[in-house]
Scaffold this active site. Sequence first.
Site, mmCIF file in Angstrom:
data_model
loop_
_atom_site.group_PDB
_atom_site.id
_atom_site.type_symbol
_atom_site.label_atom_id
_atom_site.label_comp_id
_atom_site.label_asym_id
_atom_site.label_seq_id
_atom_site.Cartn_x
_atom_site.Cartn_y
_atom_site.Cartn_z
ATOM 1 N N TYR A 1 -51.487 -17.976 16.988
ATOM 2 C CA TYR A 1 -52.331 -17.980 15.792
ATOM 3 C C TYR A 1 -53.782 -18.153 16.218
ATOM 4 O O TYR A 1 -54.094 -18.962 17.092
ATOM 5 C CB TYR A 1 -51.941 -19.134 14.850
ATOM 6 C CG TYR A 1 -52.955 -19.333 13.734
ATOM 7 C CD1 TYR A 1 -52.851 -18.607 12.560
ATOM 8 C CD2 TYR A 1 -54.033 -20.209 13.894
ATOM 9 C CE1 TYR A 1 -53.795 -18.752 11.548
ATOM 10 C CE2 TYR A 1 -54.981 -20.363 12.883
ATOM 11 C CZ TYR A 1 -54.853 -19.632 11.726
ATOM 12 O OH TYR A 1 -55.793 -19.772 10.742
ATOM 13 N N GLU B 1 -58.645 -14.359 10.146
ATOM 14 C CA GLU B 1 -57.392 -14.978 10.582
ATOM 15 C C GLU B 1 -56.520 -13.919 11.239
ATOM 16 O O GLU B 1 -56.189 -12.921 10.603
ATOM 17 C CB GLU B 1 -56.678 -15.588 9.382
ATOM 18 C CG GLU B 1 -55.489 -16.441 9.743
ATOM 19 C CD GLU B 1 -54.881 -17.107 8.521
ATOM 20 O OE1 GLU B 1 -54.941 -18.333 8.423
ATOM 21 O OE2 GLU B 1 -54.362 -16.378 7.647
#
Length: 377
Positions: free
Chosen positions: A101, A189
């Site tokens: 991530y 993101e």
Amino acid sequence: MKIHEFQAKQVLAKYGVPTPRGQVAYSPDEVKNIATEFGKLVVVKAQVHVGGRGKAGGVKLAKTPNEAYDMGKQILGMDLKGLIVKKVLVEEGVNIDKEYYLGMIFDRDARKVVVMVSAEGGMDIEEVAEKTPEKLAKIWVDPALGLTDYQIRQLIFDAKLDRAYIKEYTKFLKLLYKAFIQSDATLAEINPLVVTKEGTVIAADCKMDIDENALFRQPELAAWQESEEDNAIEDEARTRGLTYVHLDGDIGIMGNGAGLVMTTLDAVGREGGAAANFLDIGGGAKASVVKNALEVVMMEKPKGVLINIFGGITRCDEVAKGVLEATSGMEIKVPIVVRLSGTAEEEGRKLLAGSNLIPAATMQEAAKKVVDLAYGR
């Protein structure tokens, strides 16, 4: 302003950030044609402004063009969390070796961009942050220095990423940071950030938000704004040139200056109320602007309205004229509390005298009055 994944990847590609090949399709036939062109496994992804598309059935793998056609048929037209899917991104599959991530977001408290990395890629990052915060490594970027090599190495070590790819991570992060800053993004993101079996670091998915206040210098991105998915009242306010944000409460708020409006929201909150909106009429607003603003606030069907004006450039008598003009043509059944202070406040109060509007001398008094009246206390 939210942009779609395929648009975010166009932004990343412009700055050299590696992304899989992909094209947008609006029909199952187009999905099949794109899958045929790629000649390999593809991912069909719904393009709507909601999170959790995969869990909701909006992301599917297809091994053949015929499967891609079927996937396109299933996803196009589906209702995804209240939004109808009108287009999909058809993207080539990647040989995933590792998933991580990576997030960049503007931290308003620190006045810096914070970069977050976790080895728990592909998972709900909020859950990781809540249950295992030690697995989410963070660094804050000094805007004068930019994202430095030593910060990137610190992130990689803290997040326990595979150190064999330090050079690739560094290149990726620097390009992403450049894209983030030069696009006036408030969020980028990458989940998952993928290391492929060929050793490439690539953005397999991307969510990106752009600062609406900077759209005047981002004409290419501004052209992507889609009013059809926005709140209808926010869209109406934008059309009227007003700074407006819909909130979840039931007290309408109107003021001049962002700081004063935010303070008013807090004052209402301290009295036990909840704001239905944020509306800033700006400095020097004339009666016509005030009338427009009040009409928009009333669209929220609030239980009460608080108008809080500090007269500087904005004249209180102009505000009073606008409020009277607006209320004279509307059937208003909720209390409207008005606090006027500053330039031409006496003239403004005289204009409001004899009307159904409720005067208040201070902001806290006004907040208490509107909450008490709205909730029948």
